[in-house]
Design a protein around this motif. Sequence first.
Motif, PDB file in Angstrom:
ATOM      1  N   VAL A  56       0.728  -1.472   0.065  1.00 52.72           N
ATOM      2  CA  VAL A  56      -0.098  -0.151  -0.040  1.00 52.72           C
ATOM      3  C   VAL A  56       0.973   1.151   0.012  1.00 52.72           C
ATOM      4  CG1 VAL A  56      -1.944  -1.228   1.351  1.00 52.72           C
ATOM      5  CG2 VAL A  56      -0.138   0.143   2.682  1.00 52.72           C
ATOM      6  N   ASN A  57       0.465   2.323  -0.569  1.00 52.15           N
ATOM      7  CA  ASN A  57       0.942   3.561  -0.442  1.00 52.15           C
ATOM      8  C   ASN A  57       0.505   4.302   0.746  1.00 52.15           C
ATOM      9  OD1 ASN A  57      -1.229   4.985  -0.891  1.00 52.15           O
ATOM     10  ND2 ASN A  57      -0.701   5.955  -2.817  1.00 52.15           N
ATOM     11  N   GLN A  58       1.232   5.585   0.877  1.00 44.40           N
ATOM     12  CA  GLN A  58       1.081   6.134   2.286  1.00 44.40           C
ATOM     13  C   GLN A  58      -0.146   6.879   2.522  1.00 44.40           C
ATOM     14  OE1 GLN A  58       2.648   7.342  -0.534  1.00 44.40           O
ATOM     15  NE2 GLN A  58       2.665   9.416  -0.769  1.00 44.40           N
ATOM     16  N   HIS A  59      -1.249   6.582   1.544  1.00 42.18           N
ATOM     17  CA  HIS A  59      -2.593   7.168   1.812  1.00 42.18           C
ATOM     18  C   HIS A  59      -3.516   6.042   2.053  1.00 42.18           C
ATOM     19  CE1 HIS A  59      -1.294  10.760  -0.123  1.00 42.18           C
ATOM     20  NE2 HIS A  59      -0.835  10.375  -1.372  1.00 42.18           N
ATOM     21  N   VAL A  60      -3.041   4.718   2.385  1.00 46.08           N
ATOM     22  CA  VAL A  60      -3.759   3.641   2.798  1.00 46.08           C
ATOM     23  C   VAL A  60      -3.173   3.045   3.833  1.00 46.08           C
ATOM     24  CG1 VAL A  60      -4.966   1.471   2.081  1.00 46.08           C
ATOM     25  CG2 VAL A  60      -4.630   3.227   0.441  1.00 46.08           C
ATOM     26  N   MET A  61      -4.149   2.591   5.080  1.00 43.84           N
ATOM     27  CA  MET A  61      -3.586   2.144   6.300  1.00 43.84           C
ATOM     28  C   MET A  61      -4.042   0.888   6.107  1.00 43.84           C
ATOM     29  SD  MET A  61      -3.805   3.400   9.987  1.00 43.84           S
ATOM     30  CE  MET A  61      -2.414   4.573   9.647  1.00 43.84           C
ATOM     31  N   ILE A  62      -3.245  -0.311   6.558  1.00 45.70           N
ATOM     32  CA  ILE A  62      -3.479  -1.594   6.822  1.00 45.70           C
ATOM     33  C   ILE A  62      -3.978  -1.574   8.494  1.00 45.70           C
ATOM     34  CG2 ILE A  62      -2.567  -4.273   6.965  1.00 45.70           C
ATOM     35  CD1 ILE A  62      -0.492  -3.234   4.763  1.00 45.70           C
ATOM     36  N   ILE A  63      -5.197  -2.316   8.573  1.00 45.48           N
ATOM     37  CA  ILE A  63      -5.455  -2.575   9.793  1.00 45.48           C
ATOM     38  C   ILE A  63      -5.747  -4.125   9.745  1.00 45.48           C
ATOM     39  CG2 ILE A  63      -7.337  -2.281  11.668  1.00 45.48           C
ATOM     40  CD1 ILE A  63      -7.810   0.529  10.232  1.00 45.48           C
ATOM     41  N   ARG A  64      -4.927  -4.858  10.831  1.00 42.85           N
ATOM     42  CA  ARG A  64      -5.118  -6.434  10.755  1.00 42.85           C
ATOM     43  C   ARG A  64      -5.717  -6.822  12.014  1.00 42.85           C
ATOM     44  NH1 ARG A  64       0.235  -8.220   9.256  1.00 42.85           N
ATOM     45  NH2 ARG A  64      -0.246  -7.474   7.019  1.00 42.85           N
ATOM     46  N   ALA A  65      -7.053  -7.573  11.954  1.00 38.99           N
ATOM     47  CA  ALA A  65      -7.678  -7.742  13.180  1.00 38.99           C
ATOM     48  C   ALA A  65      -7.097  -8.899  13.926  1.00 38.99           C
ATOM     49  CB  ALA A  65      -8.958  -8.386  12.902  1.00 38.99           C
ATOM     50  N   GLY A  66      -6.791  -8.764  15.332  1.00 42.10           N
ATOM     51  CA  GLY A  66      -6.449  -9.882  16.087  1.00 42.10           C
ATOM     52  C   GLY A  66      -7.402 -10.794  16.603  1.00 42.10           C
ATOM     53  N   GLN A  67      -7.099 -11.726  17.257  1.00 48.06           N
ATOM     54  CA  GLN A  67      -7.909 -12.549  17.929  1.00 48.06           C
ATOM     55  C   GLN A  67      -8.981 -12.077  18.420  1.00 48.06           C
ATOM     56  OE1 GLN A  67      -5.962 -15.599  20.562  1.00 48.06           O
ATOM     57  NE2 GLN A  67      -7.484 -17.002  20.393  1.00 48.06           N
ATOM     58  N   GLY A  68     -10.184 -12.645  18.270  1.00 48.55           N
ATOM     59  CA  GLY A  68     -11.535 -12.210  18.877  1.00 48.55           C
ATOM     60  C   GLY A  68     -12.131 -10.982  18.212  1.00 48.55           C
ATOM     61  N   LEU A  69     -11.534 -10.648  16.847  1.00 47.67           N
ATOM     62  CA  LEU A  69     -12.159  -9.591  16.023  1.00 47.67           C
ATOM     63  C   LEU A  69     -12.258 -10.179  14.792  1.00 47.67           C
ATOM     64  CD1 LEU A  69     -13.167  -6.752  15.806  1.00 47.67           C
ATOM     65  CD2 LEU A  69     -10.736  -5.958  15.500  1.00 47.67           C
ATOM     66  N   ASP A  70     -13.640 -10.183  14.129  1.00 48.40           N
ATOM     67  CA  ASP A  70     -13.746 -10.443  12.791  1.00 48.40           C
ATOM     68  C   ASP A  70     -13.560  -9.449  11.968  1.00 48.40           C
ATOM     69  OD1 ASP A  70     -15.009 -12.779  10.848  1.00 48.40           O
ATOM     70  OD2 ASP A  70     -16.073 -11.056  10.574  1.00 48.40           O
ATOM     71  N   PRO A  71     -12.556  -9.646  10.593  1.00 47.20           N
ATOM     72  CA  PRO A  71     -12.331  -8.690   9.846  1.00 47.20           C
ATOM     73  C   PRO A  71     -13.509  -7.881   9.096  1.00 47.20           C
ATOM     74  CG  PRO A  71     -10.725 -10.207   9.574  1.00 47.20           C
ATOM     75  CD  PRO A  71     -11.843 -10.877  10.469  1.00 47.20           C
ATOM     76  N   GLU A  72     -14.289  -8.858   8.575  1.00 46.49           N
ATOM     77  CA  GLU A  72     -15.612  -8.391   7.757  1.00 46.49           C
ATOM     78  C   GLU A  72     -16.529  -7.552   8.940  1.00 46.49           C
ATOM     79  OE1 GLU A  72     -16.579  -8.308   4.987  1.00 46.49           O
ATOM     80  OE2 GLU A  72     -15.211  -9.893   3.861  1.00 46.49           O
ATOM     81  N   PHE A  73     -16.679  -7.799  10.274  1.00 46.78           N
ATOM     82  CA  PHE A  73     -17.147  -7.135  11.027  1.00 46.78           C
ATOM     83  C   PHE A  73     -16.568  -5.757  11.267  1.00 46.78           C
ATOM     84  CE2 PHE A  73     -17.466  -5.661  15.379  1.00 46.78           C
ATOM     85  CZ  PHE A  73     -18.961  -5.446  15.572  1.00 46.78           C
ATOM     86  N   LEU A  74     -15.300  -5.773  11.280  1.00 47.19           N
ATOM     87  CA  LEU A  74     -14.589  -4.609  11.743  1.00 47.19           C
ATOM     88  C   LEU A  74     -14.774  -3.535  10.492  1.00 47.19           C
ATOM     89  CD1 LEU A  74     -12.692  -2.854  13.038  1.00 47.19           C
ATOM     90  CD2 LEU A  74     -10.651  -4.047  12.008  1.00 47.19           C
ATOM     91  N   GLN A  75     -14.727  -4.121   9.175  1.00 52.33           N
ATOM     92  CA  GLN A  75     -15.040  -3.330   8.013  1.00 52.33           C
ATOM     93  C   GLN A  75     -16.425  -2.656   8.120  1.00 52.33           C
ATOM     94  OE1 GLN A  75     -17.014  -4.114   5.158  1.00 52.33           O
ATOM     95  NE2 GLN A  75     -16.422  -1.876   4.439  1.00 52.33           N
TER      96      GLN A  75
END
Length: 417
Positions: free
Chosen positions: A112-131
């Motif tokens: 990704v470039n500097q305008h986009v952030m990666i957010i990686r869900a940890g244990q106990g957090l569903d990525p689709e729910f987070l989005q």
Amino acid sequence: MAEKITTPLGSTLPDGWALRGLGEMCTKIGSGATPKGGSAVYVQSGVSFIRSQNVFDHRFSKAGLAFITDDAAERLSGVTVQENDVLLNITGDGQTIARCCVAPSAALPARVNQHVMIIRAGQGLDPEFLQRHLSHPAMRAYMLSHSAGGSRRALTKKQVESFLISVPPLPIQQAIAEVVGALDDKIGVNERLAVTYERLLQVGMELLGVERIPDDSDSVRVTDLVEFNPRTPKPSDDEPVYVDMAALSTSRAGIDSWSRREPKSGTRFRNGDTLLARITPCLENGKTGYVDFMLEGEVGVGSTEFIVMRSRPGIPQEFSYFLARSGRFREHSIRNMVGSSGRQRVSANDSSNFYVVCPDRESLMAFGKRASAAFAHMKSLGEESRTLATLRETLLPQLLSGRLHVRDAEKIVEEAV
């Protein structure tokens, strides 16, 4: 009595839910950078290089997706995107900042470039729910209130880490993501059908000879077939339809969003017209749209950076749209852009100075008949998708607040899809 906790979404947490900071719940939060080496690091295929223009709420767009060399990707290994990472735009105007989606496996490997952030869900957090949570309008407003800047806003890593989200038990997270995702799945099917229609019609347009360079015996100036910026009366409504540049797709005819406002200067259009972006980089990126969503006789207003193309009487309305999508026509328009770097434009006059093979009348009418039927179905698909999107935005706040149980939402979604 236990203290009630209010979330950034403005609702009280149900029992068993918790309020947590993203930094606490995620294993990675970080943005990328521009690869060193200038234009030489960009290639036709390779490692995907994701920019903010690829990130939309609930979906990832491959339109304009860039690629970089393996060496450039290796130097950016610290911002490697993994499957199920949530991508968040951290710079942009009020429309583009804070858009987010889940990274699709089809785009990997990626950086990704500097305008986009990666957010990686940890244990106990569903990525689709987070989005889903981050794309909630109230959550978006919450993030915007923390951003800095003027017309172009920005979020920092520290701010994103501090953002609070309401976290139900993991099975409830997954159920919420699944029920809302069913609506997105149907919207996705509709979009793929529309894309298929367009591809088939583009083949038909090519068979008319539009892509072929004409000779003296069969050459006709395109203005014999299509008007450019035709005369159109002022809107009669106090607040007519308004379409901005962001509403045009780079790959589809459908215009999915519009607003209403007091009539001001701008291009005027009616149903059956094609809107062509004339400014860089929108023209190069393919921003084009077909107008079919207004009432009969209604006049809309659009950005001054549009060229309006209207088929002449006896020429299928859809012909103008597929001409605007024609590779040879677009190359001609791009070559005729003038102005300073970064603000180049093509005029309607220069764009229309284009010659095509005079199409056979019978073939042209047959193409128009097919196109008309396909565009009617595409219109109905677009209307259904907008209805489903409205339902999604209605259900999501209630699900995320716990006011609506998943089983009740499932019944509503089953009836809709």
